[in-house]
Design a protein around this motif. Structure first.
Motif: not given
Length: 183
Positions: A149-177
């Protein structure tokens, strides 16, 4: 005996003046320590007259990611929805909501979609695109959708990181914005 001389150079349009003495360089202003060199830099008149336009952050496309197993949404997801709606109003942005369903989740998924839609409307976001995907790797999925979608900003709740549904390091690597993790 050597005589002192004044040197003047131009560096990127700015004038540099130094006074050189016999053994050590001495700046126009005297230095409290011998051997310390002070340089006075003054912008040229042309540089002083030119002012660069101030750039603001502009978010035309916001990706709101909901990784919540609760069909009625947690407080973190509700805060993310509210923040996305506020940013959309400020920047006149298009909001895309990525709802990530986890495999084996029981319940009616339409309830979650209705709650998200109602929360966005209550927060003042007139319209939003809602994408529903099943979970593979949360971080990679968020990056792929942000690319699509060519996003300019991604918003996500930190609960997703705490519950290990996403990895913040991988977000930094794969998200282009920029990624905004909300508490």
């Amino acid at each position: 005996m050597q005589t002192a001389f004044a040197a003047q150079r131009t560096l990127n349009g700015a004038t540099l003046r130094t006074n050189s003495g016999s053994r050590h360089s001495r700046a126009v202003a005297s230095s409290p320590r011998p051997g310390l060199r002070r340089v006075q830099v003054k912008a040229s008149e042309q540089q002083q007259q030119q002012t660069a336009p101030v750039e603001r952050l502009q978010y035309d496309k916001i990706l709101l990611t909901i990784l919540d197993s609760n069909p009625y949404l947690s407080d973190g997801s509700r805060q993310a929805i509210s923040t996305a709606a506020d940013l959309a109003k400020i920047h006149n942005s298009q909001v895309t909501v990525l709802v990530v369903d986890q495999p084996g989740t029981e319940g009616d998924p339409t309830v979650k979609l209705q709650v998200i839609n109602k929360s966005l409307l209550d927060a003042g976001c007139g319209s939003a695109n809602i994408l529903e995907k099943s979970m593979e790797s949360g971080s990679v999925l968020v990056g792929d959708v942000a690319d699509e979608i060519a996003a300019d900003l991604v918003l996500i709740s930190s609960e997703a990181v705490h519950t290990k549904q996403v990895d913040a390091n991988l977000l930094a690597e794969f998200v282009p914005c920029p990624v905004l993790l909300l508490p």
